[in-house]
Write a protein that holds these residues in place. Sequence first.
Motif, short mmCIF file in Angstrom:
data_model
loop_
_atom_site.label_atom_id
_atom_site.label_comp_id
_atom_site.label_asym_id
_atom_site.label_seq_id
_atom_site.Cartn_x
_atom_site.Cartn_y
_atom_site.Cartn_z
N UNK A 269 20.72 19.00 43.69
CA UNK A 269 20.59 20.28 44.38
C UNK A 269 20.07 21.35 43.43
N UNK A 270 19.06 22.10 43.88
CA UNK A 270 18.50 23.20 43.11
C UNK A 270 18.39 24.43 44.02
N UNK A 271 18.36 25.60 43.39
CA UNK A 271 18.17 26.84 44.14
C UNK A 271 16.73 27.31 44.00
N UNK A 272 16.23 27.98 45.05
CA UNK A 272 14.88 28.54 45.02
C UNK A 272 14.99 30.04 45.26
N UNK A 273 14.66 30.83 44.25
CA UNK A 273 14.79 32.29 44.32
C UNK A 273 13.53 32.99 44.82
N UNK A 274 12.43 32.26 44.89
CA UNK A 274 11.14 32.85 45.25
C UNK A 274 11.18 33.45 46.66
N UNK A 275 11.00 34.77 46.76
CA UNK A 275 11.12 35.47 48.04
C UNK A 275 10.04 35.04 49.03
N UNK A 276 8.81 34.84 48.56
CA UNK A 276 7.74 34.44 49.47
C UNK A 276 7.95 33.02 49.96
N UNK A 277 8.41 32.15 49.07
CA UNK A 277 8.73 30.77 49.50
C UNK A 277 9.78 30.80 50.59
N UNK A 278 10.82 31.61 50.42
CA UNK A 278 11.91 31.67 51.38
C UNK A 278 11.42 32.16 52.74
N UNK A 279 10.59 33.19 52.72
CA UNK A 279 10.06 33.71 53.99
C UNK A 279 9.21 32.65 54.68
N UNK A 280 8.35 31.98 53.92
CA UNK A 280 7.50 30.94 54.49
C UNK A 280 8.34 29.80 55.06
N UNK A 281 9.41 29.45 54.33
CA UNK A 281 10.28 28.36 54.78
C UNK A 281 10.95 28.69 56.10
N UNK A 282 11.52 29.90 56.20
CA UNK A 282 12.20 30.31 57.43
C UNK A 282 11.20 30.36 58.59
N UNK A 283 10.01 30.87 58.33
CA UNK A 283 8.98 30.94 59.38
C UNK A 283 8.57 29.55 59.82
N UNK A 284 8.41 28.63 58.86
CA UNK A 284 8.02 27.27 59.20
C UNK A 284 9.09 26.58 60.03
#
Length: 207
Positions: free
Chosen positions: A112-127
Amino acid sequence: MYIPKHFAVDDPVILAQLITEYPLATVVGNLENQLEVNHLPLMLSPDKTKLHGHIARVNPLVKIAGSSHPQVTAIFHGPNAYVTPAWYPSKKEAGKVVPTWNYAVVHAQGTLKLIEDAQWLRNHVAQMTNIHEPTYQSNWQLDDAPEDYVQMMLRAIIGIEIDVNSLTGKFKLSQNRPPEDYAAVLKTLEQSPIDILQEMRRYMKPN
């Protein structure tokens, strides 16, 4: 997981299909010598090497990711159903039959790893939203919500990634029964109006 050989499934395409169709995973990890259990929708990467999701920043999984033992297991539950021995033709021969429970599951073990990248998170939630909205004949999108509200919600969560070390499948679908019993179970499921039994039938057919 105990897996008799006739229930073992190792085809990555079949395992990925179950994860896609049943994305809500039970994620189990070790936190301070106790099991930490969470239920999260996860997405499998196209190359089947990573699982992606998001959690609240206060979720104990954050601590697991930062610990010396960040290994977790994500369990995906496919269709499951009780199977009555009354369906078996072999019941009439000797009566030596008992009920069972059919099911299909996939275990994904990894780091398990954490991803702090804000743009990645937004893209992930949108996807994730775009994938699941059509299931309900809807087309809601992340951009439909006010941007300040979206940003507030995104700040409360963090991305996660599980580097998958192994994918293990157990499809217990009456393969251990005589061919005539298997065929009878399949025929009975085909005639059932119950959705979960129809899903079970669909998973049985390739076998």
